[in-house]
Design a protein around this motif. Structure first.
Motif, PDB file in Angstrom:
ATOM      1  N   THR A 325       0.814  -1.223   0.000  1.00  0.00           N
ATOM      2  CA  THR A 325       0.000   0.000   0.000  1.00  0.00           C
ATOM      3  C   THR A 325       0.846   1.271   0.000  1.00  0.00           C
ATOM      4  O   THR A 325       0.336   2.341  -0.329  1.00  0.00           O
ATOM      5  N   ASP A 326       2.120   1.176   0.379  1.00  0.00           N
ATOM      6  CA  ASP A 326       3.017   2.327   0.360  1.00  0.00           C
ATOM      7  C   ASP A 326       3.838   2.403  -0.919  1.00  0.00           C
ATOM      8  O   ASP A 326       4.761   3.224  -1.017  1.00  0.00           O
ATOM      9  N   GLY A 327       3.511   1.546  -1.876  1.00  0.00           N
ATOM     10  CA  GLY A 327       4.245   1.549  -3.134  1.00  0.00           C
ATOM     11  C   GLY A 327       5.579   0.848  -3.070  1.00  0.00           C
ATOM     12  O   GLY A 327       6.395   0.961  -3.983  1.00  0.00           O
ATOM     13  N   ASN A 328       5.815   0.094  -1.995  1.00  0.00           N
ATOM     14  CA  ASN A 328       7.089  -0.617  -1.832  1.00  0.00           C
ATOM     15  C   ASN A 328       7.035  -1.976  -2.506  1.00  0.00           C
ATOM     16  O   ASN A 328       6.079  -2.734  -2.311  1.00  0.00           O
ATOM     17  N   ASN A 329       8.060  -2.287  -3.283  1.00  0.00           N
ATOM     18  CA  ASN A 329       8.206  -3.663  -3.739  1.00  0.00           C
ATOM     19  C   ASN A 329       9.088  -4.405  -2.740  1.00  0.00           C
ATOM     20  O   ASN A 329       9.522  -3.842  -1.720  1.00  0.00           O
ATOM     21  N   MET A 330       9.382  -5.653  -3.027  1.00  0.00           N
ATOM     22  CA  MET A 330      10.126  -6.463  -2.074  1.00  0.00           C
ATOM     23  C   MET A 330      11.519  -5.890  -1.799  1.00  0.00           C
ATOM     24  O   MET A 330      12.040  -5.979  -0.677  1.00  0.00           O
ATOM     25  N   LEU A 331      12.119  -5.257  -2.806  1.00  0.00           N
ATOM     26  CA  LEU A 331      13.457  -4.704  -2.619  1.00  0.00           C
ATOM     27  C   LEU A 331      13.428  -3.473  -1.720  1.00  0.00           C
ATOM     28  O   LEU A 331      14.385  -3.219  -0.981  1.00  0.00           O
ATOM     29  N   HIS A 332      12.348  -2.709  -1.771  1.00  0.00           N
ATOM     30  CA  HIS A 332      12.199  -1.591  -0.834  1.00  0.00           C
ATOM     31  C   HIS A 332      12.198  -2.095   0.618  1.00  0.00           C
ATOM     32  O   HIS A 332      12.782  -1.475   1.501  1.00  0.00           O
ATOM     33  N   LEU A 333      11.516  -3.219   0.834  1.00  0.00           N
ATOM     34  CA  LEU A 333      11.450  -3.769   2.194  1.00  0.00           C
ATOM     35  C   LEU A 333      12.807  -4.273   2.649  1.00  0.00           C
ATOM     36  O   LEU A 333      13.144  -4.179   3.828  1.00  0.00           O
ATOM     37  N   ALA A 334      13.583  -4.814   1.703  1.00  0.00           N
ATOM     38  CA  ALA A 334      14.948  -5.238   2.034  1.00  0.00           C
ATOM     39  C   ALA A 334      15.832  -4.040   2.320  1.00  0.00           C
ATOM     40  O   ALA A 334      16.837  -4.155   3.040  1.00  0.00           O
ATOM     41  N   ALA A 335      15.486  -2.885   1.757  1.00  0.00           N
ATOM     42  CA  ALA A 335      16.286  -1.671   1.959  1.00  0.00           C
ATOM     43  C   ALA A 335      16.046  -1.050   3.326  1.00  0.00           C
ATOM     44  O   ALA A 335      16.856  -0.235   3.778  1.00  0.00           O
ATOM     45  N   LYS A 336      14.947  -1.420   3.977  1.00  0.00           N
ATOM     46  CA  LYS A 336      14.688  -0.877   5.308  1.00  0.00           C
ATOM     47  C   LYS A 336      15.576  -1.542   6.349  1.00  0.00           C
ATOM     48  O   LYS A 336      16.015  -2.674   6.180  1.00  0.00           O
ATOM     49  N   LEU A 337      15.859  -0.823   7.411  1.00  0.00           N
ATOM     50  CA  LEU A 337      16.704  -1.354   8.474  1.00  0.00           C
ATOM     51  C   LEU A 337      16.012  -2.516   9.170  1.00  0.00           C
ATOM     52  O   LEU A 337      14.808  -2.459   9.445  1.00  0.00           O
ATOM     53  N   ALA A 338      16.755  -3.559   9.444  1.00  0.00           N
ATOM     54  CA  ALA A 338      16.199  -4.744  10.095  1.00  0.00           C
ATOM     55  C   ALA A 338      15.709  -4.405  11.500  1.00  0.00           C
ATOM     56  O   ALA A 338      16.213  -3.475  12.136  1.00  0.00           O
ATOM     57  N   PRO A 339      14.724  -5.140  12.003  1.00  0.00           N
ATOM     58  CA  PRO A 339      14.259  -4.921  13.383  1.00  0.00           C
ATOM     59  C   PRO A 339      15.402  -5.132  14.378  1.00  0.00           C
ATOM     60  O   PRO A 339      16.307  -5.931  14.137  1.00  0.00           O
ATOM     61  N   PRO A 340      15.381  -4.423  15.502  1.00  0.00           N
ATOM     62  CA  PRO A 340      16.470  -4.537  16.489  1.00  0.00           C
ATOM     63  C   PRO A 340      16.709  -5.965  16.971  1.00  0.00           C
ATOM     64  O   PRO A 340      17.856  -6.352  17.212  1.00  0.00           O
ATOM     65  N   ASN A 341      15.622  -6.759  17.119  1.00  0.00           N
ATOM     66  CA  ASN A 341      15.813  -8.115  17.628  1.00  0.00           C
ATOM     67  C   ASN A 341      16.608  -8.979  16.660  1.00  0.00           C
ATOM     68  O   ASN A 341      17.267  -9.941  17.057  1.00  0.00           O
ATOM     69  N   GLN A 342      16.576  -8.647  15.359  1.00  0.00           N
ATOM     70  CA  GLN A 342      17.371  -9.382  14.375  1.00  0.00           C
ATOM     71  C   GLN A 342      18.794  -8.841  14.317  1.00  0.00           C
ATOM     72  O   GLN A 342      19.760  -9.599  14.232  1.00  0.00           O
ATOM     73  N   LEU A 343      18.937  -7.525  14.368  1.00  0.00           N
ATOM     74  CA  LEU A 343      20.272  -6.931  14.323  1.00  0.00           C
ATOM     75  C   LEU A 343      21.115  -7.337  15.524  1.00  0.00           C
ATOM     76  O   LEU A 343      22.314  -7.589  15.407  1.00  0.00           O
ATOM     77  N   ASN A 344      20.473  -7.420  16.681  1.00  0.00           N
ATOM     78  CA  ASN A 344      21.209  -7.712  17.910  1.00  0.00           C
ATOM     79  C   ASN A 344      21.750  -9.136  17.988  1.00  0.00           C
ATOM     80  O   ASN A 344      22.538  -9.452  18.869  1.00  0.00           O
ATOM     81  N   THR A 345      21.304  -9.999  17.081  1.00  0.00           N
ATOM     82  CA  THR A 345      21.849 -11.355  17.053  1.00  0.00           C
ATOM     83  C   THR A 345      23.228 -11.394  16.409  1.00  0.00           C
ATOM     84  O   THR A 345      23.913 -12.411  16.477  1.00  0.00           O
ATOM     85  N   ILE A 346      23.631 -10.290  15.780  1.00  0.00           N
ATOM     86  CA  ILE A 346      24.934 -10.202  15.110  1.00  0.00           C
ATOM     87  C   ILE A 346      25.787  -9.204  15.869  1.00  0.00           C
ATOM     88  O   ILE A 346      25.379  -8.054  16.069  1.00  0.00           O
ATOM     89  N   PRO A 347      26.993  -9.585  16.308  1.00  0.00           N
ATOM     90  CA  PRO A 347      27.813  -8.682  17.112  1.00  0.00           C
ATOM     91  C   PRO A 347      28.521  -7.631  16.260  1.00  0.00           C
ATOM     92  O   PRO A 347      29.131  -7.941  15.246  1.00  0.00           O
ATOM     93  N   GLY A 348      28.416  -6.381  16.668  1.00  0.00           N
ATOM     94  CA  GLY A 348      29.164  -5.327  16.004  1.00  0.00           C
ATOM     95  C   GLY A 348      28.431  -4.700  14.835  1.00  0.00           C
ATOM     96  O   GLY A 348      27.783  -5.379  14.042  1.00  0.00           O
ATOM     97  N   ALA A 349      28.556  -3.364  14.721  1.00  0.00           N
ATOM     98  CA  ALA A 349      27.860  -2.633  13.674  1.00  0.00           C
ATOM     99  C   ALA A 349      28.351  -3.021  12.281  1.00  0.00           C
ATOM    100  O   ALA A 349      27.575  -3.061  11.324  1.00  0.00           O
TER     101      ALA A 349
END
Length: 563
Positions: A325-349
């Motif tokens: 509904t926001d005009g996003n295709n699947m690649l737009h969604l991949a371009a968004k920052l991952a949720p914190p709970n997923q990012l925090n599983t990987i150590p270091g920025a």
């Protein structure tokens, strides 16, 4: 009186019955007088602190009305015992005062609900038989059921559904059914092999004829026994409602679709697999944002759900064309920052940025070329959105990489300086007449120049790697492969230079006659330096290697839909 209350409170905390006896002999009212600001009496405090002997003796001096005293929030002492999981005390109280289990506090909270909410299975089962559950309002009953599922008390929840099947389709205070709560459990596992079919598949085909009719029976491969049995009862109860209620039958498909997307948003890939095996029409469904489950998987970074796309053949190309509904295709969604709970599983920025780039590149392969530069409603292309969303993470990753590189490069330069200087100062010196090393004919002599050469070469390689990190552009592609590679090679080369330097130093010590005890001591001390380095840097190297090269098989088909 205030002093007596304070003394009573101290005695209840410690379980000091002798002190209480002395106090009660002076004033019997102390057993029923609140001794805290929250309105708790001594029995509340002792029950919470698990003073079972104290509780038993104190109840001997109390009547029904005294034991049933509630604090300002409407909780009895039994509620406190239930909330803390003190089964022995709860049994003591209910055995002597049976009506205590039926007393409800504010918002209908009972000792049974507190035990279930805290996940105390044995205590919940005991209180269930004493709480007159049948007389509870339906809303309180379903609240207990969903609380039990939330606390992983599947066996207890199954008993409730078995005895009260109507609760399977009821909604709790949050508007959730038991199935919805269960669908959100990320660890709930279904498993099946080529000769077996998952329980949920069987339930859908046999217990929900209003969705899909099939009379075949199948064996069950139970991976989580209690959860499977609970599913069985829930779906059977839902099927019965479908058969007896026309309106419920009409809404069954919508209910299943809602569960389908709730499972997708929770990453419950096993639930999804079992549904898709029976009815592939779910693949074409979208949620209220017009996103498929694979769009949801990309947005929430659920690898196992996304990997199902590799089993779809040409269908995945069709799904990849969906626009939300926001005009996003699947690649737009991949371009968004991952949720914190997923990012925090990987150590270091830096490694977090690497994983984000990996996701973007993988989804980029899936979408059509025209979609890679297609703008959404905010007039942003996927890559523009990626740069905007990930700029803070990129800067943090650049900062951390440069800090590591600077610290390691300083050590590398020191080692290079030392080994380069000592390379021209051989142990024992040179002969005046020929200029040849005096100890040239000793067997260990060649170890010294070789180790010096290795130390020099390794330190130079390490220096070049860290210099590359410091001068990098820090683009998306750099985070994916180059930066981790340079860091791994730089740290590894630094380790070899330290080892070679220690070998050269130990070789020099062996040329001098200080006694074997002294030489051995020095060798042990200097040999510990590389060991300490490995201990400190090994976790870093393993993490980088795992994230860089171990994720090469992250996106692939596991052949689950057609097994």
């Amino acid at each position: 009186m205030s002093d007596d209350r304070a003394a009573m409170h101290r005695a209840a905390l410690k379980g000091d019955w002798n002190s209480v006896q002395e106090l009660v002999e002076k004033n019997e009212e102390l057993v029923r007088i609140p001794i805290t600001e929250g309105g708790e009496i001594a029995l509340h405090v002792a029950a919470l602190e698990d003073r079972h002997d104290f509780v038993y003796k104190l109840m001997g001096k109390m009547g029904n009305g005294d034991v049933e005293i509630q604090n300002v929030k409407g909780c009895t002492a039994l509620c406190f015992a239930a909330a803390a999981g003190h089964t022995h005390i709860a049994r003591q109280m209910v055995t002597k005062f049976p009506n205590l289990a039926t007393i409800k506090g504010d918002n209908g909270v009972t000792p049974l609900y507190m035990a279930a909410l805290q996940g105390y299975d044995e205590l919940a089962k005991f209180l269930y038989d004493k709480s007159n559950f049948e007389s509870w309002p339906p809303q309180d009953q379903i609240n207990l059921l969903t609380a039990s599922i939330d606390s992983d008390l599947y066996d207890f929840a199954t008993r409730i559904v078995h005895e009260h099947g109507a609760l399977a389709v009821a909604e709790d205070a949050n508007g959730d059914t038991a199935l919805q709560v269960l669908a959100r459990k990320p660890r709930l596992a279904f498993s099946c092999n080529n000769n077996r079919q998952g329980l949920l598949l069987k339930i859908i085909t046999t217990a929900l004829p209003c969705i899909k009719s099939n009379n075949k029976t199948h064996d069950m491969n139970i991976a989580h026994g209690d959860a499977y049995i609970l599913f069985d009862y829930l779906w059977e109860a839902a099927a019965k409602t479908c058969r007896e209620d026309v309106e419920a039958a009409r809404g069954a498909a919508n209910t299943s679709l809602k569960l389908f997307f709730e499972a997708a948003e929770s990453g419950n890939d096993d639930f999804l697999v079992e549904l898709l095996k029976r009815d592939h029409n779910f693949l074409y469904k979208v949620n209220e944002l017009k996103q498929s489950i694979f769009h949801v998987a990309v947005l929430h970074r659920y690898v196992k759900v996304f990997n199902l796309t590799y089993e779809l053949g040409g269908l995945k190309d069709l799904i990849a064309t969906y626009i939300d509904t926001d005009g996003n295709n699947m690649l737009h969604l991949a371009a968004k920052l991952a949720p914190p709970n997923q990012l925090n599983t990987i150590p270091g920025a830096a490694l977090q940025m690497q994983r984000e780039v990996l996701w973007y590149k993988e989804v980029e392969k899936l979408v059509r070329p025209a979609y890679r530069n297609k703008k959404n409603n905010a007039d942003e292309t996927p890559h523009e959105l990626f740069l905007k969303e990930h700029e803070p993470l990129r800067k943090e990753g650049e900062k951390s990489m440069k800090q590591n590189a600077k610290a390691c490069m300083l050590v590398t330069m020191l080692i290079a300086t030392v080994v380069f200087t000592t390379a021209f100062t051989v142990p024992g010196g040179y002969e005046n007449s020929t200029g040849a090393p005096i100890l040239e004919k000793r067997k260990l002599f060649m170890v010294f120049p070789v180790s010096e050469a290795v130390a020099t070469l390794s330190s130079l390689i390490s220096m070049l790697m860290f210099l590359s990190i410091l001068t990098s552009r820090y683009s998306d592609d750099d985070f994916l492969k180059r930066l981790p590679f340079w860091l791994v090679v730089g740290v590894a080369a630094l380790f070899f230079s330290i080892v070679a330097m220690m070998v050269a130093l130990c070789t020099c010590l062996l040329f001098f006659e200080h006694g074997w005890a002294t030489v051995t001591l020095f060798l042990v001390l200097f040999a510990s330096v590389p060991t300490v380095f490995v201990v400190l840097k090994y976790p870093l190297l393993v993490t980088i290697l795992r994230c860089t090269y171990g994720c090469t098989g992250l996106f692939r088909s596991y052949h689950r839909l057609h097994s």
